[in-house]
Design a protein around this motif. Structure first.
Motif, short mmCIF file in Angstrom:
data_model
loop_
_atom_site.label_atom_id
_atom_site.label_comp_id
_atom_site.label_asym_id
_atom_site.label_seq_id
_atom_site.Cartn_x
_atom_site.Cartn_y
_atom_site.Cartn_z
N ALA A 2 1.35 -1.24 -0.10
CA ALA A 2 0.20 0.23 -0.18
C ALA A 2 0.53 1.05 -0.10
N GLU A 3 0.53 2.37 -0.69
CA GLU A 3 1.23 3.34 -1.02
C GLU A 3 0.09 4.31 -0.47
N PHE A 4 1.00 5.51 0.24
CA PHE A 4 0.16 6.69 1.43
C PHE A 4 0.61 7.69 1.75
N THR A 5 -0.27 8.53 1.05
CA THR A 5 0.12 10.00 1.29
C THR A 5 -0.58 10.73 2.12
N VAL A 6 -0.32 11.69 3.23
CA VAL A 6 -0.43 12.20 3.65
C VAL A 6 0.09 14.15 3.18
N ASP A 53 5.47 10.56 2.29
CA ASP A 53 5.28 9.79 1.08
C ASP A 53 5.13 8.51 2.24
N THR A 54 4.35 7.08 2.49
CA THR A 54 4.85 6.08 3.21
C THR A 54 4.63 5.49 2.02
N GLU A 55 4.93 4.29 1.88
CA GLU A 55 4.64 2.50 1.48
C GLU A 55 5.03 1.43 2.62
N TYR A 56 4.10 1.04 2.55
CA TYR A 56 3.24 -0.42 3.70
C TYR A 56 4.14 -1.44 2.52
N VAL A 57 4.99 -2.58 2.63
CA VAL A 57 5.13 -3.42 2.14
C VAL A 57 4.55 -5.43 2.61
N ASN A 58 4.00 -5.30 1.70
CA ASN A 58 3.17 -6.55 2.39
C ASN A 58 2.17 -6.54 3.37
N ALA A 59 2.05 -5.39 3.18
CA ALA A 59 0.67 -4.57 3.99
C ALA A 59 -0.79 -5.89 4.59
N PHE A 60 -1.46 -6.60 3.95
CA PHE A 60 -1.46 -7.53 4.30
C PHE A 60 -1.82 -8.48 2.98
N GLU A 61 -2.09 -9.82 3.23
CA GLU A 61 -1.88 -11.20 2.01
C GLU A 61 -3.26 -11.88 2.48
N GLY A 62 -3.50 -12.39 1.73
CA GLY A 62 -3.84 -13.61 0.91
C GLY A 62 -3.93 -14.66 0.41
N ARG A 63 -4.54 -15.80 1.39
CA ARG A 63 -3.50 -17.23 0.81
C ARG A 63 -5.01 -17.78 0.89
#
Length: 353
Positions: free
Chosen positions: A139-143, A159-169
């Motif tokens: 997720a890329e998030f800008t405030v 600007d902030t990037e959340y790497v592997n913010a969530f997942e699905g299996r």
């Protein structure tokens, strides 16, 4: 030299101050070993990492030794907004959901983009998203916040990037077949389970009779007639599960084997006469009688597990003896439960001494 400076500057925290001084008259000016030949001279940037007011003073000396110092030039440093997102998932097993909580501070506007989803602008928190495809999601998030200074708009953003913010299996798929069939006869109540599941690393069986197994293809023998809910739960490497079940009916009918001879001589071998009955659980009433050739009844019971040992239990005349073999007639009357009917069985048995 003559210096002309602006009255004030405003920047965002973390920005670099880039400004120009206007110098007259023309000539070679030396400042911090930088030679300038133009009326407008850009000076090196200053990185500001603290909000507040910063004053800058500049001194310029020309080739004739003439110097002049500027007055304080105030820089107002505006604080940056602080981005903060939290991603909560009840499960990573598809299909699932993710709840995104926005607890950012100092932000007037915010924007979030996730591959496979639309861009979310100034969304309400929490934001619920459906997760339908396997993999990790970034997720890329800008405030940002906006400051109006002397009629001018200053926007500070992070600007902030959340790497592997969530997942699905992808969960495993549970399935099995029952051999010979889900309807089996109690005469041979052995069931073989064939595991047809996919994607699992663990198998958890429950056979409906209080027993279970972790084998791939277990085999079970049911000890009584009835209905059994056989269930298989499979688990994959991510802890995702799936369950599959089938109902198995073990039915029974009456199967009677009646011995044709016995030897009540107390040698421990074939000393009693006892019909063998499979399916006793469907019996409502049971009557067994043994008669002599003349029609006298010498044995009677309503217990299918009670044996006759050759005595005249009814008349009290004692044990029947014979020099060779003596033949008796027997009759068994059985009524089944739940109105399933009644049946009479007859035959002969030889008592050998």
């Amino acid at each position: 030299p003559v210096l002309h400076d602006t009255a004030a500057y405003s920047v965002c925290e973390g920005d670099s101050l880039s400004y120009e001084w206007f110098v007259t008259p023309l000539g070679d000016l030396i400042q911090n070993n930088l030679v300038t030949d133009d009326l407008t001279t850009p000076f090196p940037s200053i990185c500001v990492d603290t909000a507040g007011v910063l004053n800058v003073v500049l001194e310029i000396t020309n080739s004739y030794g003439c110097a002049q110092t500027t007055s304080n030039v105030p820089f107002t440093v505006r604080g940056l907004p602080v981005p903060e997102l939290t991603f909560e998932q009840p499960s990573i097993c598809l299909p699932t959901t993710v709840s995104i909580l926005n607890s950012s501070s100092g932000a007037a506007d915010f924007s979030m983009s996730i591959p496979g989803y639309p861009t979310y602008e100034n969304f309400l928190s929490p934001l619920e998203l459906d997760v339908e495809f396997p993999g990790y999601y970034n997720a890329e998030f800008t405030v940002s916040n906006i400051h109006i200074i002397d009629g001018h708009e200053l926007t500070c953003s992070v600007d902030t990037e959340y790497v592997n913010a969530f997942e699905g299996r992808t969960p495993p798929v549970a399935e099995f077949a029952v051999l010979p069939d889900t309807l089996i006869e109690f005469v041979n109540p052995v069931v073989e389970f064939v595991n047809l599941s996919e994607g699992q690393i663990e198998n958890i069986w429950s056979f409906g009779n209080g027993e279970g197994s972790g084998e791939l293809d277990p085999e079970v023998e049911y000890e009584a007639a009835g209905f059994y809910n056989a269930q298989l739960q499979v688990v994959n490497e991510y802890g995702c599960t799936d369950v599959y079940s089938q109902e198995i009916e073990v039915y029974t009918d009456l199967y009677i084997y009646v011995p044709t001879a016995f030897t009540p001589d107390n040698d421990g071998l074939n000393d009693a006469w006892l019909p063998s009955i499979i399916g006793q659980d469907v019996i409502a009433t049971y009557e067994c009688s043994v008669f002599t050739r003349s029609g006298d009844r010498v044995f009677y019971t309503t217990d299918p597990n009670e044996a006759w040992i050759g005595g005249n239990d009814l008349s009290g005349e004692g044990v029947h003896y014979s020099s060779g073999g003596e033949v008796f007639a027997w009759r068994i009357l059985i009524k089944k439960k739940d109105g399933q009917g009644a049946k009479t069985y007859t035959g002969q048995v030889t008592m050998i001494r």
